[in-house]
Design a protein around this motif. Sequence first.
Motif, short mmCIF file in Angstrom:
data_model
loop_
_atom_site.label_atom_id
_atom_site.label_comp_id
_atom_site.label_asym_id
_atom_site.label_seq_id
_atom_site.Cartn_x
_atom_site.Cartn_y
_atom_site.Cartn_z
N ARG A 1 13.40 49.76 40.91
CA ARG A 1 14.61 50.31 40.29
C ARG A 1 14.35 51.71 39.71
NH1 ARG A 1 18.64 46.59 39.48
NH2 ARG A 1 19.36 47.58 37.60
N SER A 2 13.22 51.90 39.03
CA SER A 2 12.96 53.20 38.39
C SER A 2 12.73 54.30 39.41
CB SER A 2 11.76 53.10 37.44
OG SER A 2 10.56 52.95 38.16
N ARG A 3 12.21 53.95 40.59
CA ARG A 3 11.97 54.94 41.64
C ARG A 3 13.15 55.08 42.60
NH1 ARG A 3 6.75 57.16 42.94
NH2 ARG A 3 8.09 57.66 44.66
N SER A 4 14.22 54.33 42.34
CA SER A 4 15.41 54.35 43.22
C SER A 4 15.02 54.11 44.68
CB SER A 4 16.17 55.66 43.07
OG SER A 4 16.59 55.84 41.75
N LEU A 5 14.22 53.07 44.91
CA LEU A 5 13.73 52.80 46.26
C LEU A 5 14.72 52.01 47.11
CD1 LEU A 5 9.98 51.95 45.49
CD2 LEU A 5 10.96 54.11 46.26
N GLU A 6 15.71 51.41 46.48
CA GLU A 6 16.72 50.67 47.25
C GLU A 6 17.77 51.63 47.78
OE1 GLU A 6 20.02 47.10 46.79
OE2 GLU A 6 19.01 47.84 45.01
N PHE A 7 18.13 51.45 49.03
CA PHE A 7 19.27 52.18 49.57
C PHE A 7 20.04 51.25 50.49
CE2 PHE A 7 16.06 52.83 52.75
CZ PHE A 7 16.72 52.94 53.96
N LEU B 1 18.04 48.01 51.77
CA LEU B 1 16.69 48.22 52.29
C LEU B 1 15.86 48.94 51.24
CD1 LEU B 1 17.57 49.47 55.89
CD2 LEU B 1 16.80 47.19 55.24
N ILE B 2 14.56 48.98 51.46
CA ILE B 2 13.64 49.69 50.58
C ILE B 2 13.13 50.91 51.31
CG2 ILE B 2 11.41 49.56 49.40
CD1 ILE B 2 13.40 47.87 48.00
N ARG B 3 13.25 52.06 50.66
CA ARG B 3 12.72 53.28 51.28
C ARG B 3 11.23 53.37 51.01
NH1 ARG B 3 16.12 57.07 50.32
NH2 ARG B 3 17.51 56.03 48.92
N LYS B 4 10.56 54.28 51.69
CA LYS B 4 9.14 54.48 51.49
C LYS B 4 8.88 54.91 50.05
CE LYS B 4 9.19 57.50 54.67
NZ LYS B 4 8.90 58.61 55.54
N ALA B 5 7.81 54.41 49.48
CA ALA B 5 7.48 54.75 48.09
C ALA B 5 6.98 56.19 47.99
CB ALA B 5 6.43 53.80 47.55
N LEU B 6 6.35 56.71 49.03
CA LEU B 6 5.86 58.08 49.03
C LEU B 6 6.83 58.98 49.78
CD1 LEU B 6 2.10 57.51 49.88
CD2 LEU B 6 3.09 58.04 47.66
N THR B 7 7.23 60.05 49.15
CA THR B 7 8.07 61.04 49.83
C THR B 7 7.48 62.41 49.58
OG1 THR B 7 9.49 61.21 47.88
CG2 THR B 7 10.20 59.69 49.62
N PHE B 8 7.79 63.33 50.45
CA PHE B 8 7.32 64.70 50.33
C PHE B 8 8.53 65.61 50.17
CE2 PHE B 8 4.28 62.32 52.87
CZ PHE B 8 3.12 62.55 52.14
N SER B 9 8.36 66.73 49.50
CA SER B 9 9.49 67.63 49.28
C SER B 9 10.08 68.04 50.63
CB SER B 9 9.05 68.86 48.49
OG SER B 9 8.03 69.55 49.16
N GLN C 1 15.87 58.93 54.24
CA GLN C 1 16.75 57.87 54.74
C GLN C 1 16.23 57.35 56.08
OE1 GLN C 1 19.29 56.26 53.57
NE2 GLN C 1 19.76 57.43 51.75
N VAL C 2 16.49 56.10 56.33
CA VAL C 2 16.16 55.48 57.60
C VAL C 2 17.43 55.49 58.44
CG1 VAL C 2 15.46 53.33 58.72
CG2 VAL C 2 14.45 54.01 56.53
N PRO C 3 17.34 55.90 59.73
CA PRO C 3 18.56 55.90 60.55
C PRO C 3 19.08 54.48 60.74
CG PRO C 3 16.62 56.41 61.86
CD PRO C 3 16.17 56.33 60.44
N PRO C 4 20.40 54.30 60.81
CA PRO C 4 20.97 52.97 60.99
C PRO C 4 20.54 52.35 62.32
CG PRO C 4 22.67 54.65 61.08
CD PRO C 4 21.40 55.35 60.76
N PRO C 5 20.56 50.99 62.40
CA PRO C 5 20.17 50.31 63.64
C PRO C 5 21.15 50.56 64.77
CG PRO C 5 20.93 48.73 61.99
CD PRO C 5 20.97 50.09 61.37
#
Length: 78
Positions: free
Chosen positions: A43-49, A61-69, A74-78
């Motif tokens: 929740r604090s990292r806003s990982l749910e989308f 879904l859960i996004r990757k915990a590591l992101t780069f600037s 976002q993950v493309p839809p199925p």
Amino acid sequence: MAILPGLFLEGHCRELLERLENTGVPSAPVNHFEQVFADPHVRSRSLEFKIEHPFQKLLSLIRKALTFSGQAGQVPPP
């Protein structure tokens, strides 16, 4: 190995993890979706989308915990 199913049904997850830790066995719980999305770190990292999905209006879904600037994140839809 036949003893394990009985042990898993016997106690609560927290108790089992404590017993494993006390004997030096590396372990961690496997969470179901409600637990994952309620986790303070998630929740604090806003990982749910949420994405639109053909079988469910919005799918969490859960996004990757590591992101780069500059990374979309976002993950493309199925």
